[in-house]
Structure formats: structure tokens, C-alpha cells
Design a protein around this motif. Structure first.
Motif, mmCIF file in Angstrom:
data_model
loop_
_atom_site.group_PDB
_atom_site.id
_atom_site.type_symbol
_atom_site.label_atom_id
_atom_site.label_comp_id
_atom_site.label_asym_id
_atom_site.label_seq_id
_atom_site.Cartn_x
_atom_site.Cartn_y
_atom_site.Cartn_z
ATOM 1 N N THR A 141 6.630 5.126 0.462
ATOM 2 C CA THR A 141 5.464 6.158 0.592
ATOM 3 C C THR A 141 4.248 5.379 0.303
ATOM 4 O OG1 THR A 141 6.946 7.908 0.004
ATOM 5 C CG2 THR A 141 4.777 8.126 -0.185
ATOM 6 N N GLN A 142 4.227 4.540 -0.491
ATOM 7 C CA GLN A 142 2.759 4.033 -1.069
ATOM 8 C C GLN A 142 2.506 2.815 0.271
ATOM 9 O OE1 GLN A 142 2.746 2.356 -4.952
ATOM 10 N NE2 GLN A 142 0.974 1.141 -4.574
ATOM 11 N N ARG A 143 3.454 2.211 0.693
ATOM 12 C CA ARG A 143 3.193 1.232 1.795
ATOM 13 C C ARG A 143 3.056 1.981 3.049
ATOM 14 N NH1 ARG A 143 2.485 -1.890 -1.027
ATOM 15 N NH2 ARG A 143 3.868 -2.972 -2.437
ATOM 16 N N THR A 144 3.613 3.076 3.299
ATOM 17 C CA THR A 144 3.016 3.874 4.331
ATOM 18 C C THR A 144 1.504 4.200 4.696
ATOM 19 O OG1 THR A 144 5.369 4.892 4.596
ATOM 20 C CG2 THR A 144 3.577 6.124 5.765
ATOM 21 N N PHE A 145 1.222 4.757 3.405
ATOM 22 C CA PHE A 145 -0.353 5.166 3.270
ATOM 23 C C PHE A 145 -1.213 3.907 3.465
ATOM 24 C CE2 PHE A 145 1.234 9.134 1.946
ATOM 25 C CZ PHE A 145 0.320 10.110 2.353
ATOM 26 N N THR A 146 -0.661 2.659 2.806
ATOM 27 C CA THR A 146 -1.270 1.511 2.888
ATOM 28 C C THR A 146 -1.571 1.130 4.312
ATOM 29 O OG1 THR A 146 -0.604 0.826 0.862
ATOM 30 C CG2 THR A 146 -1.691 -0.740 2.003
ATOM 31 N N THR A 147 -0.608 1.102 5.037
ATOM 32 C CA THR A 147 -0.416 0.751 6.325
ATOM 33 C C THR A 147 -1.349 1.613 7.484
ATOM 34 O OG1 THR A 147 1.773 -0.203 6.348
ATOM 35 C CG2 THR A 147 1.123 0.290 8.323
ATOM 36 N N PHE A 148 -1.330 3.092 6.898
ATOM 37 C CA PHE A 148 -1.861 4.053 7.692
ATOM 38 C C PHE A 148 -3.383 3.843 7.547
ATOM 39 C CE2 PHE A 148 -3.886 8.167 7.077
ATOM 40 C CZ PHE A 148 -3.601 8.979 8.411
ATOM 41 N N ILE A 181 4.878 5.818 11.065
ATOM 42 C CA ILE A 181 4.876 4.608 10.316
ATOM 43 C C ILE A 181 5.775 4.675 9.070
ATOM 44 C CG2 ILE A 181 3.370 3.442 8.546
ATOM 45 C CD1 ILE A 181 0.989 4.453 10.183
ATOM 46 N N LEU A 182 6.072 5.874 8.637
ATOM 47 C CA LEU A 182 7.277 6.067 7.555
ATOM 48 C C LEU A 182 8.204 5.684 7.916
ATOM 49 C CD1 LEU A 182 8.008 7.265 4.863
ATOM 50 C CD2 LEU A 182 8.434 9.530 6.028
ATOM 51 N N ILE A 237 -5.773 0.852 -1.788
ATOM 52 C CA ILE A 237 -6.744 0.696 -0.916
ATOM 53 C C ILE A 237 -8.275 0.402 -1.351
ATOM 54 C CG2 ILE A 237 -7.986 2.414 0.414
ATOM 55 C CD1 ILE A 237 -5.723 4.052 0.570
ATOM 56 N N ASP A 238 -8.397 0.661 -2.640
ATOM 57 C CA ASP A 238 -9.808 0.178 -3.052
ATOM 58 C C ASP A 238 -9.662 -1.338 -3.259
ATOM 59 O OD1 ASP A 238 -10.823 2.576 -3.122
ATOM 60 O OD2 ASP A 238 -10.303 2.931 -5.262
ATOM 61 N N GLY A 297 -10.863 -1.165 0.920
ATOM 62 C CA GLY A 297 -11.174 0.417 1.609
ATOM 63 C C GLY A 297 -11.119 -0.169 3.099
ATOM 64 N N ALA A 298 -10.020 -0.244 3.801
ATOM 65 C CA ALA A 298 -9.488 -0.867 4.978
ATOM 66 C C ALA A 298 -10.454 0.116 5.923
ATOM 67 C CB ALA A 298 -8.191 -0.688 5.107
#
Lengths: 178, 81
Positions: A30-37, A57-58, B74-75, B79-80
């Protein structure tokens, strides 16, 4: 960004767990999904909804992580034969569905059986079913998320629904006519 | 005339669009209790899974922890977006 995370996080985490990942794996994916998103957000062309894109993505991450989940679609679909066997040559029921009391499906025990039966289904069948019934995606959106044609999504939904009914009958939750 | 098998497949695959098909399904269901029961069971399965999911929301503490982890990552990455 935070509002997007807050809005979609419960759905993404639920889908990750529903896909058969253990709790720690589900959280990591889940964390990786949001990062990629967010990394790829600038490339989002708006051809699908944000939610569909996020779930795409998920599921790519889930299938990357659990390659065996994606592979299990290759095996011969015995469930197709089971479906065919329920009808005569004219397409009439040989073994029609047996009426069951409404309360049966609400019972917690029945829910557990459904969950266990669903766990036995191939990954894409299970994913299609959960995306449709729990997350409310259309068959076209499910096709985008899982990289399938809309026709294949239909076939997949047919198979998983029939599989679930057969599995529940086997467990005595749904009988057939004598 | 649509057969029970065609109807069962169409319902489970959600291939019910188009007025001709829709009408064929409705007419079949009017005279076929077994198919009516099949349609009910397909819908009930969905309801049951949906209710189970709604009755078991994700733990609030887990969501909060995860949200902070995501925002932190993200931070860190500047912040991509």
C-alpha cells in the motif's frame, strides 16, 4: 496529497489484504503504491479516473510481488466443466440452484465460508470479484486495472461466481435439487 | 429463446446490456423459478461480501500510522508532484 491519501488509503489497504497478502506485506505494498502514485502523478493523462489508476498501480505491485498469484490463471478451468455439467443439451438446468433462506447468507459462518471459497479462486478471479462487488468498479474499469479486455473480465466474473456457488454447495450451504 | 445456461452465463458475466438481451432475460425470468433463484444467489453473494467488507473497517490506528509513513516518504523524496 494528504487528502488523497486519506480518501483512498482504506480502500487500497483493504484491496491489498483481500488479494491474499499478509498484513505486513499489504501495508508495505500500500505504501509503495502511494509513493509510485505521487511519483508518476505528472504523467497521469486523465484517460481513466484517479481511483482506477491508483488500483492499477496497486495490482501491478501485488502481481509483481506474488508472481505465483498471476500464474495460477494458466491451469485448466475445471469450473467451466462444472458449469456445463449443470445443464442438458438444450441448456436447461439438470441441477438447478436450490432455494436457500435469506438469513443463510447473512450468517457470520456463511461469510467465513464465502471468504474461504474465494481464497481458493485464482488471483485474477478473486481480484475481479472484489473490485466489482466491494469497490464498485465497472467491468471496463476492472479491465484497465488488471490489464484485461472487458470480455475477459466478464468471463472471469462468470467463473468466480460459479466457483463460489459450487464451493458453497460442496460445503452444504447450498444444496441441489434431488 | 434464451436458455437457462445462456441466462446464467449472461448474469454472472454481467453481459446484460442491450434492450433485446435485457428483454429476453426478463421474459425468461418470468417463467423460470430456477433461474430466478440463480440470479438472486449471484446478487446475494455480492451483497454478502460487500457487507462483510463494510462491517470490518480497517483499524483507525493502522490507517493513521500508514498515512504518516506515506506522507513522510513523499516529503523525504522532495514531494514528487
Amino acid at each position: 496529497m494528504r487528502s488523497a491519501v486519506r480518501a483512498y488509503l482504506p480502500h487500497v489497504l483493504r484491496a491489498a489484504r483481500g488479494a491474499g497478502l499478509d498484513p505486513a506485506e499489504a501495508e508495505e505494498v500500500t505504501q509503495r503504491t502511494f509513493t509510485t502514485f505521487f511519483e508518476k502523478a505528472q504523467r497521469f493523462e486523465g484517460r481513466s479516473s484517479v481511483r482506477t489508476w491508483l488500483f492499477g498501480i496497486l495490482y501491478r505491485k501485488i502481481f509483481e510481488r506474488r508472481r505465483e498469484l498471476a500464474r495460477d490463471e494458466q491451469r485448466q478451468e475445471a469450473i467451466d466443466e462444472a458449469f456445463e455439467s449443470r445443464f442438458d443439451e438444450a441448456g436447461r438446468w439438470i441441477r438447478p440452484p436450490h432455494p436457500a433462506p435469506d438469513a443463510a447468507l447473512a450468517a457470520k459462518e456463511t461469510r467465513r465460508h464465502i471468504s474461504e471459497c474465494l481464497d481458493q479462486a485464482p488471483a485474477r478471479q478473486k481480484a475481479s470479484f472484489l473490485l466489482r462487488e466491494v469497490e464498485g468498479f465497472s467491468t471496463a474499469e476492472i479491465g484497465e486495472i488488471l490489464g484485461m479486455t472487458q470480455t475477459n473480465v466478464g468471463v472471469t466474473l462468470h467463473r468466480v461466481r460459479h466457483r463460489l456457488r459450487e464451493c458453497l454447495e460442496t460445503r452444504g450451504l447450498r444444496g441441489t435439487e434431488p | 429463446m434464451m436458455s437457462c445456461k445462456d441466462l446464467a452465463r449472461a448474469i454472472a458475466a454481467e453481459e446484460t446490456s442491450g434492450w433485446r438481451r435485457w428483454l429476453a432475460i426478463r421474459l425468461h425470468l418470468l417463467r423460470c423459478p430456477a433461474c430466478k433463484e440463480y440470479v438472486k444467489q449471484v446478487h446475494d453473494l455480492g451483497d454478502c461480501v460487500r457487507n462483510e467488507a463494510c462491517d470490518s473497517p480497517e483499524d483507525a490506528a493502522t490507517l493513521e500510522r500508514l498515512e504518516e509513513a506515506i506522507m513522510g516518504e513523499i516529503d523525504r523524496d522532495g514531494g514528487a508532484v
